[in-house]
Each structure stands twice: as C-alpha cells, then as structure tokens.
Design a protein around this motif. Structure first.
Motif, short mmCIF file in Angstrom:
data_model
loop_
_atom_site.label_atom_id
_atom_site.label_comp_id
_atom_site.label_asym_id
_atom_site.label_seq_id
_atom_site.Cartn_x
_atom_site.Cartn_y
_atom_site.Cartn_z
N ILE A 76 0.85 -1.20 0.00
CA ILE A 76 0.00 0.00 0.00
C ILE A 76 0.89 1.25 0.00
O ILE A 76 1.97 1.27 0.57
CB ILE A 76 -1.00 0.07 1.18
CG1 ILE A 76 -0.30 0.30 2.51
CG2 ILE A 76 -1.90 -1.15 1.23
CD1 ILE A 76 -1.25 0.76 3.61
N GLY A 77 0.40 2.26 -0.68
CA GLY A 77 1.12 3.53 -0.70
C GLY A 77 0.13 4.62 -1.03
O GLY A 77 -0.96 4.34 -1.55
N PRO A 78 0.47 5.86 -0.70
CA PRO A 78 -0.45 6.95 -1.01
C PRO A 78 -0.59 7.16 -2.53
O PRO A 78 0.39 6.98 -3.26
CB PRO A 78 0.23 8.17 -0.37
CG PRO A 78 1.67 7.80 -0.27
CD PRO A 78 1.72 6.31 -0.10
N PHE A 79 -1.78 7.51 -2.95
CA PHE A 79 -1.98 7.96 -4.33
C PHE A 79 -1.22 9.28 -4.51
O PHE A 79 -1.23 10.14 -3.62
CB PHE A 79 -3.48 8.19 -4.60
CG PHE A 79 -3.74 9.07 -5.79
CD1 PHE A 79 -3.59 8.56 -7.08
CD2 PHE A 79 -4.09 10.41 -5.63
CE1 PHE A 79 -3.80 9.38 -8.18
CE2 PHE A 79 -4.31 11.23 -6.73
CZ PHE A 79 -4.16 10.72 -8.01
N ILE A 80 -0.55 9.41 -5.66
CA ILE A 80 0.14 10.66 -5.98
C ILE A 80 -0.25 11.06 -7.39
O ILE A 80 -0.12 10.24 -8.32
CB ILE A 80 1.68 10.49 -5.90
CG1 ILE A 80 2.09 9.97 -4.50
CG2 ILE A 80 2.40 11.79 -6.23
CD1 ILE A 80 3.57 9.63 -4.37
N PRO A 81 -0.77 12.28 -7.59
CA PRO A 81 -1.23 12.63 -8.94
C PRO A 81 -0.08 12.67 -9.96
O PRO A 81 1.05 12.99 -9.61
CB PRO A 81 -1.84 14.03 -8.76
CG PRO A 81 -1.38 14.51 -7.43
CD PRO A 81 -0.99 13.32 -6.61
N HIS A 82 -0.40 12.29 -11.17
CA HIS A 82 0.55 12.41 -12.28
C HIS A 82 0.02 13.48 -13.22
O HIS A 82 -1.16 13.45 -13.59
CB HIS A 82 0.69 11.06 -12.99
CG HIS A 82 1.69 11.09 -14.11
ND1 HIS A 82 1.42 11.68 -15.34
CD2 HIS A 82 2.96 10.65 -14.17
CE1 HIS A 82 2.50 11.58 -16.10
NE2 HIS A 82 3.45 10.96 -15.42
N HIS A 83 0.91 14.39 -13.65
CA HIS A 83 0.48 15.56 -14.44
C HIS A 83 -0.19 15.19 -15.76
O HIS A 83 -0.98 15.95 -16.29
CB HIS A 83 1.68 16.48 -14.70
CG HIS A 83 2.76 15.80 -15.49
ND1 HIS A 83 3.72 15.03 -14.88
CD2 HIS A 83 3.01 15.75 -16.81
CE1 HIS A 83 4.53 14.53 -15.80
NE2 HIS A 83 4.12 14.95 -16.99
N GLY A 84 0.10 14.00 -16.29
CA GLY A 84 -0.45 13.63 -17.60
C GLY A 84 -1.71 12.78 -17.51
O GLY A 84 -2.05 12.09 -18.46
N THR A 85 -2.40 12.82 -16.37
CA THR A 85 -3.62 12.02 -16.22
C THR A 85 -4.81 12.93 -15.89
O THR A 85 -4.63 14.09 -15.54
CB THR A 85 -3.48 11.00 -15.07
OG1 THR A 85 -3.39 11.72 -13.83
CG2 THR A 85 -2.24 10.13 -15.21
N ARG A 86 -6.01 12.37 -15.99
CA ARG A 86 -7.21 13.14 -15.65
C ARG A 86 -7.24 13.53 -14.17
O ARG A 86 -8.00 14.38 -13.76
CB ARG A 86 -8.47 12.33 -15.99
CG ARG A 86 -8.65 11.11 -15.11
CD ARG A 86 -9.97 10.43 -15.37
NE ARG A 86 -10.02 9.91 -16.73
CZ ARG A 86 -11.09 9.32 -17.26
NH1 ARG A 86 -12.19 9.18 -16.54
NH2 ARG A 86 -11.07 8.86 -18.48
N TYR A 87 -6.42 12.86 -13.38
CA TYR A 87 -6.39 13.15 -11.95
C TYR A 87 -5.23 14.05 -11.54
O TYR A 87 -4.85 14.11 -10.37
CB TYR A 87 -6.35 11.84 -11.14
CG TYR A 87 -7.61 11.01 -11.30
CD1 TYR A 87 -8.87 11.61 -11.20
CD2 TYR A 87 -7.55 9.65 -11.52
CE1 TYR A 87 -10.03 10.87 -11.34
CE2 TYR A 87 -8.71 8.89 -11.66
CZ TYR A 87 -9.95 9.51 -11.58
OH TYR A 87 -11.10 8.78 -11.71
N ALA A 88 -4.70 14.78 -12.54
CA ALA A 88 -3.53 15.65 -12.30
C ALA A 88 -3.77 16.62 -11.15
O ALA A 88 -2.86 16.94 -10.38
CB ALA A 88 -3.21 16.42 -13.57
#
Ligand code: 5AD
Ligand code: FES
Length: 355
Positions: free
Chosen positions: A231-243
């Motif tokens: 398990i790890g924290p979600f981290i946004p990626h700039h190239g995704t809809r969740y940026a």
C-alpha cells in the motif's frame, strides 16, 4: 468506549465492515493511533525481529496496454517515453543486484505483449538457473491461468498484483470499462491456487476513495490472506485526468500499515517508494508503523525516470549501489537491520523449528 473497536482488532485480528468503518473514523485519534502502532510493532518484532527484507525491483518495460486513469504510464499517455529492457540488460541488473546482496528480484512492468509467455518463461528459467538461491517475483499484471501456470513452472515464486480497490464502483471509477474488479480478483485466486506467494494491495487516497472503500479493502485482505500487501499513497501524475487531485495522506497510510500488520501478523509489508516520495522520512515512518520490506530500484538509471507512475518519484537518479547504501542507513536509523535473505513469509515456523 472508543478503545473498544481497536481492542477488538488487537484481540481478534479481524473486524466486520461496520467496525472497520468505525475504526477508520478514529484514524486521527492519537490514543488509538499509538495503541495500534505499538501492537503492530510488537507483532512485527515477534515474527521478524529487527529484520527488514529487501527486494531488487527491475522495472523492465513501461509499455502498457491498459489505461488505468491514475497511472502515468497508461496507454493513453502519449507523452510517456517508452522503453523495454533486453534479456541481457535484465540479467545485468540481476548480476549487479546479486553482488549488492539482493536475494529477491522483482520483475515489474506494464502489460506489454512484446514479452510473450515464451519470452517470459525463458527469462524466468534463466534467472532461476543463474540464481537458484534467490526468489523471483513477477509483477506484470493480469494474465490467463495458463500463463500464470507456465511462469510458475518456469520457476517464479511470487506475484504482486494490487487489487487497487475492493469496491467495484470505485474500481470502475479508476479504470476503463474493459477492466473489472472481478477479473482482478480471479487473477489473485488463480495465482494463489498455483502456489505463488501472492501480494495484493491498494493506493491510499485514490480519487473517489471513501471510508467504505477502505473498509472493503480491509475485509478483502483478511478474506484473501495474501502473503504480501503493498500500500502507498496515491500521488497525482500531471499527464492524467487526476492531475489536479489531492495526494493521499501519509498519516492515513501509516495508520493502515499498522492495521494491516495486526490483521495479518506475518504479512510481508513494504514501506513503499510512494510513501518516501510524499515524505522524506516516509519509508522510515512506514517501518516504525509495522512495515518490514523495502524495494529499492535495480533498473538502469538511464530509464528510471521513464517508469513514471506518478510525479516526483524518488530514487530515479541514483545507481543501485547508492540506493542500497542509502536505504541501509535509513533502515538503521529506524532501529532495524537490512538483511540479505530471500525473506519468505512465515518466519515464526522457522523459529519454532529451531532454524
Ligand atoms: N500514485 C500512487 N501509486 C500509483 N500506482 C500507479 N499509479 C499511481 C499513482 N498515481 C501504483 C498502483 C500499481 C503500482 C505498480 O503502482 O497501485 O499497482
Ligand atoms: Fe534510493 Fe535513498 S533509497 S536513494
């Protein structure tokens, strides 16, 4: 009376879904946190002493046919610079890793059809014949039962496949319609029935995740009983809809590490790179919350940055030896000891047998 649900977890190593939700409501209560951390550390020491196992991670391809919405190397990200390692490059990573003391290699990659079952089986056989004293872990996504069987027969020992979320509506929010939670769960059961040591797991704070989703994850983990949980924290990626989404919480991840240690006392539980990315001492904090595994990178530095699951990933500029040295110091600073063992589950039995 707020202690009672935490007490029940400690006593029974299990809770019902409503109880997990009640416990999650208390995740910011310092008394409860302390109590669970203490018990998690007690159990981790009981079964594993001060040992921290290490796995050499070889990210051998970032091509992927999937399009998971949160992931930086998903098929739809046209900006991702793609690479594949050759058999020789992979074997070089193993050779270097072996000299550094690694006794588990993890072959991780996107779902890349270039590596056919035959290519993978050949690679697995080659690694296992060169390093019979090492465990080989695969992390290459969803495959058929037959493919998993072929890899197992070729010598693969373990398989990591995070379930990502055990809540099917949440799963559908994170993945395109071609992917389903039921297919993922089927893969996990197939792997288990083939005798793999299996790792499941999820991101903490992924978009749309509620306390109910997390309770579903914990119920699933107890029911499935994986040997490993990532398990790890979600981290946004700039190239995704969740940026623009918020990253997951380090504190909640640490709380969940302790809960999972209590739920599955002998589980192999990594302090993940994502945790170290959000907090410079995240991995040390993970170890102090009940984690007992670290997974430094053995991939060639030339490609490290390209295995770009989320933004600001750490350890992308360091050579394998530097990373290992750095981790050794970090593990020590948390009061533990990095060991060069395969690190299979069920240590207690070995202790009992006098090994
Ligand atoms: N943030 C954190 N973890 C991620 N993963 C993929 N994308 C992200 C992200 N944006 C995790 C998934 C996957 C593992 C290899 O990396 O849980 O299973
Ligand atoms: Fe990789 Fe510190 S662990 S550089």
């Amino acid at each position: 009376m707020k202690n009672s649900v935490a007490d029940r977890l400690i006593q029974n190593h299990d809770l019902t879904k409503p109880e997990f939700m009640e416990l999650l409501d208390l995740s910011e209560d310092s008394g409860i946190r302390e109590m669970l951390t203490r018990e998690a550390v007690r159990l981790r020491k009981l079964y594993y002493g001060d040992k921290v196992y290490t796995r050499g991670l070889i990210e051998f391809t970032n091509y992927c046919k999937n399009n998971c919405y949160y992931c930086g190397i998903r098929r739809g990200n046209k900006d991702a610079v793609r690479y594949r390692l050759t058999k020789e490059e992979i074997l070089d990573c193993c050779a270097q890793g072996y000299l550094l003391g690694f006794r588990t290699f993890v072959l991780q990659g996107g779902e890349d059809a270039y590596y056919t079952d035959e290519i993978m089986a050949d690679l697995i056989r080659e690694i296992k014949s060169r390093y019979p004293d090492c465990a080989l872990t695969l992390s290459i996504g969803e495959k058929s039962y037959e493919s998993y069987r072929l890899f197992r027969e070729a010598g693969a020992d373990r398989y990591l496949l995070r379930h990502e979320t055990a809540n099917s509506e949440h799963y559908a929010r994170l993945h395109p319609a071609q992917m389903s939670l039921s297919a993922r769960i089927q893969c996990l059961y197939d792997l288990k029935s083939l005798g793999y040591q299996v790792g499941a797991g999820f991101m903490v704070g992924s978009p749309g995740q509620t306390k109910e989703c997390l309770a579903d994850d914990l119920v699933f983990l107890k029911e499935f009983e994986p040997q490993m949980v990532g398990i790890g924290p979600f981290i946004p990626h700039h190239g995704t809809r969740y940026a623009k989404e918020k990253a997951g919480s380090v504190e909640l991840t640490l709380f969940l590490l302790s809960v999972i240690r209590i739920l599955l006392p002998q589980v192999l539980l990594p302090a993940t790179t994502a945790l170290g990315t959000l907090d410079p001492r995240g991995r040390e904090k993970g170890l102090s919350a009940g984690a007992n595994v670290v997974m430094p990178n053995l991939s060639p530095v030339t490609h490290r940055k390209q295995y770009d699951l989320y933004d600001n990933k750490i350890c992308t500029g360091e050579e394998a030896a530097e990373c290992r040295g750095c981790l050794e110091r970090r593990v020590k600073s948390a009061g533990y000891r990095l060991v060069n063992e395969r690190g299979d589950v069920s240590c207690k039995k070995e202790v009992d047998n006098g090994f």
